[in-house]
Design an enzyme around this catalytic site. Structure first.
Site, PDB file in Angstrom:
ATOM      1  N   ARG A  72     -24.569 -18.312  35.960  1.00  0.00           N
ATOM      2  CA  ARG A  72     -23.428 -17.462  36.298  1.00  0.00           C
ATOM      3  C   ARG A  72     -22.177 -18.277  36.007  1.00  0.00           C
ATOM      4  O   ARG A  72     -22.041 -19.403  36.465  1.00  0.00           O
ATOM      5  CB  ARG A  72     -23.500 -17.096  37.788  1.00  0.00           C
ATOM      6  CG  ARG A  72     -22.253 -16.415  38.342  1.00  0.00           C
ATOM      7  CD  ARG A  72     -22.229 -14.960  37.945  1.00  0.00           C
ATOM      8  NE  ARG A  72     -21.527 -14.158  38.951  1.00  0.00           N
ATOM      9  CZ  ARG A  72     -20.209 -14.053  39.035  1.00  0.00           C
ATOM     10  NH1 ARG A  72     -19.434 -14.699  38.189  1.00  0.00           N
ATOM     11  NH2 ARG A  72     -19.664 -13.297  39.965  1.00  0.00           N
ATOM     12  N   GLU A  80     -19.692  -5.233  36.339  1.00  0.00           N
ATOM     13  CA  GLU A  80     -21.131  -5.066  36.214  1.00  0.00           C
ATOM     14  C   GLU A  80     -21.432  -4.244  34.956  1.00  0.00           C
ATOM     15  O   GLU A  80     -20.604  -3.439  34.511  1.00  0.00           O
ATOM     16  CB  GLU A  80     -21.697  -4.365  37.444  1.00  0.00           C
ATOM     17  CG  GLU A  80     -21.548  -5.165  38.727  1.00  0.00           C
ATOM     18  CD  GLU A  80     -22.273  -6.500  38.652  1.00  0.00           C
ATOM     19  OE1 GLU A  80     -23.439  -6.530  38.214  1.00  0.00           O
ATOM     20  OE2 GLU A  80     -21.667  -7.516  39.036  1.00  0.00           O
ATOM     21  N   ARG A 123     -29.066 -18.646  40.660  1.00  0.00           N
ATOM     22  CA  ARG A 123     -28.451 -18.924  39.366  1.00  0.00           C
ATOM     23  C   ARG A 123     -27.520 -20.127  39.464  1.00  0.00           C
ATOM     24  O   ARG A 123     -26.822 -20.300  40.465  1.00  0.00           O
ATOM     25  CB  ARG A 123     -27.652 -17.706  38.882  1.00  0.00           C
ATOM     26  CG  ARG A 123     -28.486 -16.469  38.639  1.00  0.00           C
ATOM     27  CD  ARG A 123     -27.615 -15.289  38.231  1.00  0.00           C
ATOM     28  NE  ARG A 123     -26.652 -14.949  39.279  1.00  0.00           N
ATOM     29  CZ  ARG A 123     -25.815 -13.920  39.205  1.00  0.00           C
ATOM     30  NH1 ARG A 123     -25.805 -13.153  38.124  1.00  0.00           N
ATOM     31  NH2 ARG A 123     -24.977 -13.659  40.197  1.00  0.00           N
TER      32      ARG A 123
END
Length: 205
Positions: A72, A80, A123
């Protein structure tokens, strides 16, 4: 010169001895602090900077995959993939546009990422480059991501220039996720950095 004297004896103060339970509490607290220090020392390797590079698969406007590592982009927040924004009175797929913008920056080039924090999804939160191009900064400069703990000056410039998302109307990705019932992660600022550090220290998996 006369001195007055009350004749009363000077009052003395005595420290009451600690009770047995207070002593046990103090010992337990000392052992707990010592145990915490040992735990932190043993797990400091978990917060060491991790570096990875390779061919990137772009997932959306702020996340990529390098091999088996999901990353990320730290300090930014992009729409999104399914998010819709509005421009010139019409809806458009701003989430897809953001992903396309990041894909163009990568454009098949070798990507290198570094970071030590991980989000709640595991992440890596990383600063990434592709052939010397700062991907995190570039996404905000182009207006296809907003500042999320860093890059406030880049966001201000993009807003002033009406670039990317700023050319129309949009919900900030954090707000959009909240409205659609998705889990909202902590902003990548000092507070989020501290919580991520604690999460790594006490992660047992």
């Amino acid at each position: 010169m006369s001195r007055s004297w009350s004749g009363r004896p000077r009052q003395r103060y005595f420290r009451r001895p600690r009770s047995r339970w207070r002593k046990l509490f103090d010992y337990a607290l000392a052992f707990a602090v010592l145990g915490l220090l040992i735990l932190v020392s043993a797990r400091l390797d978990r917060v060491e900077t991790s570096k990875t590079e390779g061919a990137a698969v772009v997932n959306d406007g702020d996340s990529i995959t390098l091999g088996s590592e999901r990353i990320r982009l730290r300090g930014i927040d992009a729409p999104e993939y399914s998010q819709i924004c509005r421009k010139d009175g019409a809806d458009y797929p701003c989430g897809r546009r953001s992903r396309e913008a990041l894909s163009k920056l990568v454009s098949g080039r070798q990507v290198s990422c570094a970071g030590w924090e991980r989000d709640r999804y595991g992440r890596l939160l990383g600063e990434c480059t592709a052939a010397g191009t700062d991907l995190n900064r570039s996404q905000v400069e182009a207006g296809w991501a907003v500042a999320y703990g860093d890059y406030e000056a880049e966001e201000a410039a993009a807003r002033l220039g009406r670039k990317g998302l700023w050319a129309g109307d949009f919900d900030r990705p954090r707000d959009w996720r909240n409205m659609h019932g998705d889990m909202v992660e902590i902003e990548h600022g000092s507070y989020g950095r501290m919580l991520n550090w604690l999460r790594e220290i006490f992660r047992f998996s």
